[in-house]
Structures are given as C-alpha cells and as structure tokens.
Design an enzyme around this catalytic site. Structure first.
Site, PDB file in Angstrom:
ATOM      1  N   ASP A   1       0.788  -1.252   0.000  1.00 47.65           N
ATOM      2  CA  ASP A   1       0.000   0.000   0.000  1.00 47.65           C
ATOM      3  C   ASP A   1       0.810   1.287   0.000  1.00 47.65           C
ATOM      4  O   ASP A   1       0.421   2.271   0.654  1.00 47.65           O
ATOM      5  CB  ASP A   1      -0.950   0.003   1.193  1.00 47.65           C
ATOM      6  CG  ASP A   1      -1.983  -1.114   1.128  1.00 47.65           C
ATOM      7  OD1 ASP A   1      -1.954  -1.901   0.179  1.00 47.65           O
ATOM      8  OD2 ASP A   1      -2.805  -1.196   2.065  1.00 47.65           O
TER       9      ASP A   1
ATOM     10  N   GLU B   1      -4.741  -0.804  -1.359  1.00 44.75           N
ATOM     11  CA  GLU B   1      -6.086  -0.904  -0.804  1.00 44.75           C
ATOM     12  C   GLU B   1      -6.990  -0.135  -1.743  1.00 44.75           C
ATOM     13  O   GLU B   1      -6.872   1.092  -1.884  1.00 44.75           O
ATOM     14  CB  GLU B   1      -6.146  -0.344   0.616  1.00 44.75           C
ATOM     15  CG  GLU B   1      -7.490  -0.589   1.277  1.00 44.75           C
ATOM     16  CD  GLU B   1      -7.502  -0.264   2.766  1.00 44.75           C
ATOM     17  OE1 GLU B   1      -8.606  -0.187   3.325  1.00 44.75           O
ATOM     18  OE2 GLU B   1      -6.413  -0.088   3.352  1.00 44.75           O
TER      19      GLU B   1
ATOM     20  N   LYS C   1      -6.580  -4.893  -3.236  1.00 46.31           N
ATOM     21  CA  LYS C   1      -7.224  -5.620  -2.138  1.00 46.31           C
ATOM     22  C   LYS C   1      -8.306  -4.750  -1.496  1.00 46.31           C
ATOM     23  O   LYS C   1      -8.064  -3.604  -1.139  1.00 46.31           O
ATOM     24  CB  LYS C   1      -6.182  -6.048  -1.101  1.00 46.31           C
ATOM     25  CG  LYS C   1      -5.364  -4.910  -0.498  1.00 46.31           C
ATOM     26  CD  LYS C   1      -4.311  -5.448   0.463  1.00 46.31           C
ATOM     27  CE  LYS C   1      -3.560  -4.353   1.169  1.00 46.31           C
ATOM     28  NZ  LYS C   1      -4.393  -3.501   2.031  1.00 46.31           N
TER      29      LYS C   1
ATOM     30  N   LYS D   1      -7.840  -4.995   4.574  1.00 47.94           N
ATOM     31  CA  LYS D   1      -6.520  -4.659   5.098  1.00 47.94           C
ATOM     32  C   LYS D   1      -5.483  -5.695   4.700  1.00 47.94           C
ATOM     33  O   LYS D   1      -4.336  -5.356   4.413  1.00 47.94           O
ATOM     34  CB  LYS D   1      -6.579  -4.542   6.629  1.00 47.94           C
ATOM     35  CG  LYS D   1      -7.614  -3.541   7.141  1.00 47.94           C
ATOM     36  CD  LYS D   1      -7.423  -2.156   6.561  1.00 47.94           C
ATOM     37  CE  LYS D   1      -8.446  -1.188   7.145  1.00 47.94           C
ATOM     38  NZ  LYS D   1      -8.393   0.128   6.459  1.00 47.94           N
TER      39      LYS D   1
ATOM     40  N   VAL E   1       3.161   0.122   4.293  1.00 50.02           N
ATOM     41  CA  VAL E   1       2.421   0.842   5.333  1.00 50.02           C
ATOM     42  C   VAL E   1       0.994   0.298   5.462  1.00 50.02           C
ATOM     43  O   VAL E   1       0.466  -0.289   4.536  1.00 50.02           O
ATOM     44  CB  VAL E   1       2.381   2.344   5.013  1.00 50.02           C
ATOM     45  CG1 VAL E   1       3.787   2.925   4.973  1.00 50.02           C
ATOM     46  CG2 VAL E   1       1.671   2.633   3.674  1.00 50.02           C
ATOM     47  N   THR E   2       0.390   0.581   6.633  1.00 47.86           N
ATOM     48  CA  THR E   2       1.091   0.913   7.852  1.00 47.86           C
ATOM     49  C   THR E   2       1.462  -0.371   8.580  1.00 47.86           C
ATOM     50  O   THR E   2       0.798  -1.392   8.427  1.00 47.86           O
ATOM     51  CB  THR E   2       0.245   1.796   8.798  1.00 47.86           C
ATOM     52  OG1 THR E   2      -0.954   1.073   9.169  1.00 47.86           O
ATOM     53  CG2 THR E   2      -0.133   3.115   8.132  1.00 47.86           C
TER      54      THR E   2
ATOM     55  N   CYS F   1      -2.229  -2.755   7.702  1.00 47.35           N
ATOM     56  CA  CYS F   1      -2.214  -3.596   6.503  1.00 47.35           C
ATOM     57  C   CYS F   1      -0.991  -4.506   6.416  1.00 47.35           C
ATOM     58  O   CYS F   1      -1.083  -5.625   5.904  1.00 47.35           O
ATOM     59  CB  CYS F   1      -2.318  -2.718   5.263  1.00 47.35           C
ATOM     60  SG  CYS F   1      -3.914  -1.874   5.137  1.00 47.35           S
TER      61      CYS F   1
ATOM     62  N   GLN G   1       7.488 -14.529  21.122  1.00 43.43           N
ATOM     63  CA  GLN G   1       7.299 -15.968  21.312  1.00 43.43           C
ATOM     64  C   GLN G   1       7.983 -16.785  20.214  1.00 43.43           C
ATOM     65  O   GLN G   1       7.420 -17.712  19.650  1.00 43.43           O
ATOM     66  CB  GLN G   1       5.804 -16.303  21.383  1.00 43.43           C
ATOM     67  CG  GLN G   1       5.074 -15.556  22.490  1.00 43.43           C
ATOM     68  CD  GLN G   1       3.594 -15.842  22.504  1.00 43.43           C
ATOM     69  OE1 GLN G   1       3.182 -16.909  22.944  1.00 43.43           O
ATOM     70  NE2 GLN G   1       2.806 -14.890  22.006  1.00 43.43           N
TER      71      GLN G   1
END
Length: 226
Positions: free
Chosen positions: A24, A72, A129, A132, A157-158, A162, A202
């Site tokens: 994006d 987007e 798209k 997001k 971004v961001t 997204c 994790q």
C-alpha cells in the site's frame, strides 16, 4: 538457503522461492490530500521511508526476484466496501468521496496509484485488495502457490494495520515471513514498535524482522546453509 541476521533469530530463505511484498505505498496514504491525511495523520512519516523502500525494491529487481505491490482499492460502485468501513473514522472526506486526488481508495483514481518513485515495472504483480490483508478476496494465495513462492519479505504501510494483517494472513497459510523494519512505517511511532514486537514475540509467532542492511548483506554473501 540464504541466512539473514534477524529478530528473534536468523531467518533462512531460498532465493528462488522468495518474493518481496510492498504493501500500500499509494498516494492516498502517503501524500497530502489522501485518505491518511483526511483522517488527520502526519503523512510525512510514511513518505520518509520511500527511499529505503526504493532501495529494497531495487535489491530484488537486481537479483531477478519477484516483486508484488498491493493497493487498498475498492470498486467504483463500492460494492466491495462495507458501509461500516465507509462510516468509520469520522474523516473529513470518506472512502469513495472526492478528494484532491480523486475519489478516496477507489480503483483507477489518481490517489489510488502507487507513488511514482516506487511504481511497478512490467512483470511485477499489482494486487488490488478491498480489505486490510492481501489475501482476502484477491486470489493471491493461488498465484503464489503456482509461482512456487514459500517465503515473503514485507515492506510498506502501515506497520500495525495492513502490513501486520497481511503477515498474519500469510503466516496462517504457511508462508515464512520477514519484515524489513526500516522499509515500513506507521503514523504513530509506538504502533510500529508494538507491531514489530508482536510479530517477533514468542519465537517469531508471526515472523521475523530485520533492517534492510542485514537483508542486503545476506543476498550479497549468499551464505550457504548445510
């Protein structure tokens, strides 16, 4: 396999099976008068990463590796845009309404185009798209499978919206994902920091993160792993 120093530990990837995804980097989010600006954001934060993203794209192009751009973007009749999305945010100009660069987040409008410095070249994918994430309602998963892509390097971004959404979608589909930390940005510094921490937490629950310099070094040395 190539090896790049990353967080939370080294990221390994096959050169031929890896694609760059630039999320994006479109005028609506990066330039004054676009959707990001309409929401009251400081778009200069996003514009500042354009040179680094350009260097990252050049690195992949020079090696003949796949480059994918997303936007987007909604259909002109907004049939793929839920009314709740249009209403949310209390923006001065809403999705589908006229702004300085045409209708916001609408396919074909000037503001919906990728910034000139990062414009796609012939042969690169451009994915429009409506959400997001890059996978919902785009068919990109099937295209990646057909192309033999197993590893995705992310920029754009961001970071927390997204980019992170697309990385999470990719992770759920089995792709090994790496985020280039200086080639992504948020309107809010703490959101970028928090998103990277969530992605790499994790043991890399969503993926890995590294600066462009480390990725460039890995591609230049082509360190072979046993």
């Amino acid at each position: 396999m190539l090896n790049v120093r990353a967080e939370p530990y080294d990221y390994q990837f096959p050169e031929a099976g890896t694609a760059l995804v630039v999320i994006d980097m479109q005028r609506d989010f990066i330039e004054p008068g676009g959707f990001g600006d309409a929401l009251g954001n400081d778009v200069s934060r996003l514009a500042a990463i354009i040179p680094t993203v350009a260097d990252l794209i050049a690195l992949f192009r020079d090696r003949g590796l796949a480059v994918i751009h997303t936007r987007e973007a909604h259909l002109p009749d907004l049939s793929d845009c839920p009314p709740s999305k249009v209403a949310r945010g209390n923006a001065s100009v809403r999705i589908g309404e006229e702004g300085p660069m045409g209708r916001l987040l609408v396919r074909g409008e000037a503001g919906n185009q990728i910034v000139e410095a990062l414009a796609p070249v012939e042969g690169e994918w451009v994915i429009d798209k409506p959400g997001k994430g890059m996978f919902w309602n785009t068919g990109v998963h099937e295209r990646l499978q057909e192309a033999g892509i197993t590893h995705l390097v992310f920029a754009g971004v961001t970071t927390e919206v997204c980019v992170q959404t697309s990385m999470r979608e990719a992770n759920d589909r089995g792709y090994e994902c790496l985020l280039v930390t200086d080639a992504t940005e948020s309107y809010f510094e703490r959101f970028k920091t928090g998103a990277i921490e969530m992605i790499t937490a994790q043991g890399g629950i969503v993926g890995w993160a590294t600066p462009l310099s480390a990725l460039a070094a890995a591609l230049q040395t082509k360190e072979v792993q046993p």
